[in-house]
Design a protein around this motif. Sequence first.
Motif, PDB file in Angstrom:
ATOM      1  N   LEU A  91      10.773-119.815 -22.201  1.00 12.99           N
ATOM      2  CA  LEU A  91      11.666-120.108 -23.333  1.00 12.99           C
ATOM      3  C   LEU A  91      10.949-119.887 -24.664  1.00 12.99           C
ATOM      4  O   LEU A  91      11.433-120.308 -25.699  1.00 12.99           O
ATOM      5  CB  LEU A  91      12.178-121.556 -23.237  1.00 12.99           C
ATOM      6  N   GLY A  92       9.789-119.260 -24.607  1.00 11.69           N
ATOM      7  CA  GLY A  92       9.045-118.994 -25.844  1.00 11.69           C
ATOM      8  C   GLY A  92       7.702-119.707 -25.884  1.00 11.69           C
ATOM      9  O   GLY A  92       6.931-119.517 -26.817  1.00 11.69           O
ATOM     10  N   GLY A  93       7.439-120.536 -24.873  1.00 14.39           N
ATOM     11  CA  GLY A  93       6.169-121.275 -24.838  1.00 14.39           C
ATOM     12  C   GLY A  93       6.258-122.558 -25.642  1.00 14.39           C
ATOM     13  O   GLY A  93       7.243-122.819 -26.335  1.00 14.39           O
ATOM     14  N   ALA A  94       5.193-123.354 -25.546  1.00 16.14           N
ATOM     15  CA  ALA A  94       5.207-124.675 -26.199  1.00 16.14           C
ATOM     16  C   ALA A  94       5.153-124.535 -27.716  1.00 16.14           C
ATOM     17  O   ALA A  94       4.317-123.824 -28.249  1.00 16.14           O
ATOM     18  CB  ALA A  94       4.018-125.502 -25.704  1.00 16.14           C
ATOM     19  N   SER A  95       6.064-125.228 -28.410  1.00 15.38           N
ATOM     20  CA  SER A  95       6.019-125.297 -29.878  1.00 15.38           C
ATOM     21  C   SER A  95       5.319-126.566 -30.336  1.00 15.38           C
ATOM     22  O   SER A  95       5.166-126.798 -31.535  1.00 15.38           O
ATOM     23  CB  SER A  95       7.440-125.299 -30.456  1.00 15.38           C
ATOM     24  N   ARG A  96       4.992-127.436 -29.398  1.00 12.01           N
ATOM     25  CA  ARG A  96       4.356-128.718 -29.726  1.00 12.01           C
ATOM     26  C   ARG A  96       3.572-129.168 -28.503  1.00 12.01           C
ATOM     27  O   ARG A  96       3.700-128.591 -27.425  1.00 12.01           O
ATOM     28  CB  ARG A  96       5.411-129.761 -30.136  1.00 12.01           C
ATOM     29  N   GLU A  97       2.759-130.203 -28.700  1.00  9.48           N
ATOM     30  CA  GLU A  97       1.902-130.655 -27.592  1.00  9.48           C
ATOM     31  C   GLU A  97       2.686-131.519 -26.609  1.00  9.48           C
ATOM     32  O   GLU A  97       2.397-131.543 -25.421  1.00  9.48           O
ATOM     33  CB  GLU A  97       0.706-131.462 -28.125  1.00  9.48           C
ATOM     34  N   SER A  98       3.666-132.268 -27.139  1.00 10.81           N
ATOM     35  CA  SER A  98       4.464-133.135 -26.264  1.00 10.81           C
ATOM     36  C   SER A  98       5.775-133.442 -26.986  1.00 10.81           C
ATOM     37  O   SER A  98       5.969-133.055 -28.135  1.00 10.81           O
ATOM     38  CB  SER A  98       3.706-134.428 -25.938  1.00 10.81           C
ATOM     39  N   VAL A  99       6.654-134.143 -26.290  1.00  4.59           N
ATOM     40  CA  VAL A  99       8.025-134.326 -26.748  1.00  4.59           C
ATOM     41  C   VAL A  99       8.234-135.791 -27.161  1.00  4.59           C
ATOM     42  O   VAL A  99       8.066-136.699 -26.334  1.00  4.59           O
ATOM     43  CB  VAL A  99       8.967-133.934 -25.582  1.00  4.59           C
ATOM     44  N   LEU A 100       8.605-136.019 -28.421  1.00  7.49           N
ATOM     45  CA  LEU A 100       8.888-137.385 -28.885  1.00  7.49           C
ATOM     46  C   LEU A 100      10.150-137.907 -28.192  1.00  7.49           C
ATOM     47  O   LEU A 100      11.174-137.212 -28.176  1.00  7.49           O
ATOM     48  CB  LEU A 100       9.099-137.376 -30.405  1.00  7.49           C
ATOM     49  N   VAL A 101      10.074-139.100 -27.616  1.00  6.62           N
ATOM     50  CA  VAL A 101      11.259-139.679 -26.972  1.00  6.62           C
ATOM     51  C   VAL A 101      11.593-141.032 -27.601  1.00  6.62           C
ATOM     52  O   VAL A 101      10.733-141.685 -28.190  1.00  6.62           O
ATOM     53  CB  VAL A 101      11.084-139.864 -25.441  1.00  6.62           C
ATOM     54  N   ASP A 160      12.955-128.893 -24.902  1.00  6.50           N
ATOM     55  CA  ASP A 160      12.421-129.630 -26.056  1.00  6.50           C
ATOM     56  C   ASP A 160      11.034-129.134 -26.465  1.00  6.50           C
ATOM     57  O   ASP A 160      10.717-129.076 -27.655  1.00  6.50           O
ATOM     58  CB  ASP A 160      12.258-131.126 -25.720  1.00  6.50           C
ATOM     59  N   LEU A 161      10.223-128.853 -25.460  1.00  4.47           N
ATOM     60  CA  LEU A 161       8.850-128.427 -25.760  1.00  4.47           C
ATOM     61  C   LEU A 161       8.860-127.058 -26.440  1.00  4.47           C
ATOM     62  O   LEU A 161       8.012-126.762 -27.274  1.00  4.47           O
ATOM     63  CB  LEU A 161       8.031-128.355 -24.458  1.00  4.47           C
ATOM     64  N   ALA A 162       9.878-126.257 -26.112  1.00  2.00           N
ATOM     65  CA  ALA A 162       9.877-124.863 -26.572  1.00  2.00           C
ATOM     66  C   ALA A 162      10.627-124.633 -27.887  1.00  2.00           C
ATOM     67  O   ALA A 162      10.144-123.877 -28.734  1.00  2.00           O
ATOM     68  CB  ALA A 162      10.461-123.968 -25.477  1.00  2.00           C
ATOM     69  N   VAL A 163      11.814-125.253 -28.066  1.00  2.00           N
ATOM     70  CA  VAL A 163      12.607-124.834 -29.238  1.00  2.00           C
ATOM     71  C   VAL A 163      11.964-125.316 -30.540  1.00  2.00           C
ATOM     72  O   VAL A 163      11.456-126.440 -30.625  1.00  2.00           O
ATOM     73  CB  VAL A 163      14.097-125.290 -29.193  1.00  2.00           C
ATOM     74  N   HIS A 164      12.037-124.470 -31.555  1.00  2.00           N
ATOM     75  CA  HIS A 164      11.362-124.799 -32.819  1.00  2.00           C
ATOM     76  C   HIS A 164      11.966-126.042 -33.475  1.00  2.00           C
ATOM     77  O   HIS A 164      11.253-126.908 -33.984  1.00  2.00           O
ATOM     78  CB  HIS A 164      11.457-123.609 -33.778  1.00  2.00           C
TER      79      HIS A 164
END
Length: 402
Positions: free
Chosen positions: A109-119, A329-333
Amino acid sequence: MRITDAKVIVSCPGRNFVTLKITTEDGIYGLGDATVNGRELAVASYLSDHVAPLLVGRDARRIEDTWQYLYKGAYWRRGPITMAAIGAVDTALWDIKAKSLDAPLYQLLGGASRESVLVYGHASGNDVEDTVAAVADFAKRGYTAIRAQSAIPGIPSTYGVGRGKLYYEPAESGNPPENVWSSELYLNFVPRLFERLRKEFGSEVHLLHDVHHRLTPIEAGRLGRSLEPYHLFWLEDPTPAELQEGFRLIRQHTTTPIAVGEVFNTIFDCQLLIREQLIDYIRNAVVHSGGISHLLKIAHLAELYQVRTACHGATDLSPVCLAAALHFDLAVHNFGIQEYMHHSAETERVFKHGYTFSQGTMYPGDAPGLGVDIDEALAAQYPYQRACLPVNRKLDGTMHSW
Ligand code: GCO
Ligand code: MG
């Protein structure tokens, strides 16, 4: 890579889930969540009676073409049942493609845009002080974003108040239970709750609140304005979104950020709200909005207008759906936040998953595909149990939105 089988698994490990398992000729299989809370068997039938026969023999790698084939081919477009069925097929095909390339889905999906996902987690209580204690408990467990709901004095039961510390599960077996509602009591109470929460926790913790579609637009404007001193992360579903123009009225009256979308099915439900910048967060579920492929289109439209994504993540969406959301979530900007509620122990045993939680964030894991599997033998030990969401009436007995 031909599809050889598409199987629908309905089971109730703590609550009902509908899971689609698509298998290919080389033995790779993928999973998709198809659960529509309270209407599970309608999607199960849609998939097994109408979709599965169309899938066998198709090339599993042609994800977009299969999506368009099912969407345009149904003629009867949109709607939660159709879109959940298409969403399940789409998610399963992405799972297969990622497994066949030996990569976690987010890499495709484009690779990780961040290190982890805020929940964000769900804190709730039977009164203000009880809710303060519940928020404190979530903060202690590392959450930096916490949704706060409380029972309202004078109303015997309301949306979002949990039965235990971790779980909030509104579906009840049998026919729908009836809740009672008063917008007047609610509107007077909620600002007091958030005043108290800010006093207790200071300004840094992200506080969220779900109105659950219950106010008129002008009432929602009033609530948003009265909550401005407590700077919420968002106010969710302030008014039923069928009347999309209603959000113009809300926007005229408040700067409290607005989140909408858990009952939306397609980009067509989102486009006016996004294009007119009437909302700040778009909250579609992977399952109910046509899967990963369609959600990507919604996210890209939203990115143009600085609207951020915030996938629905209640426990009535299975771990398959949560895993798909976490890769997305990890991928989309323009990711904003992800809802996270713990699934029950039975659910966790049936769906083994690679995603993890730590310090208020989650990570989808690096196993190939979604990183979720279903134990079919165990799932079979939990047969479907008819369950319904509650309905809601005003104090005078008039039906209201739940
Ligand atoms: C949320 C939702 C849920 C829904 C539930 C209905 O914000 O998580 O509002 O609590 O009520 O998903 O099935
Ligand atoms: Mg909600």
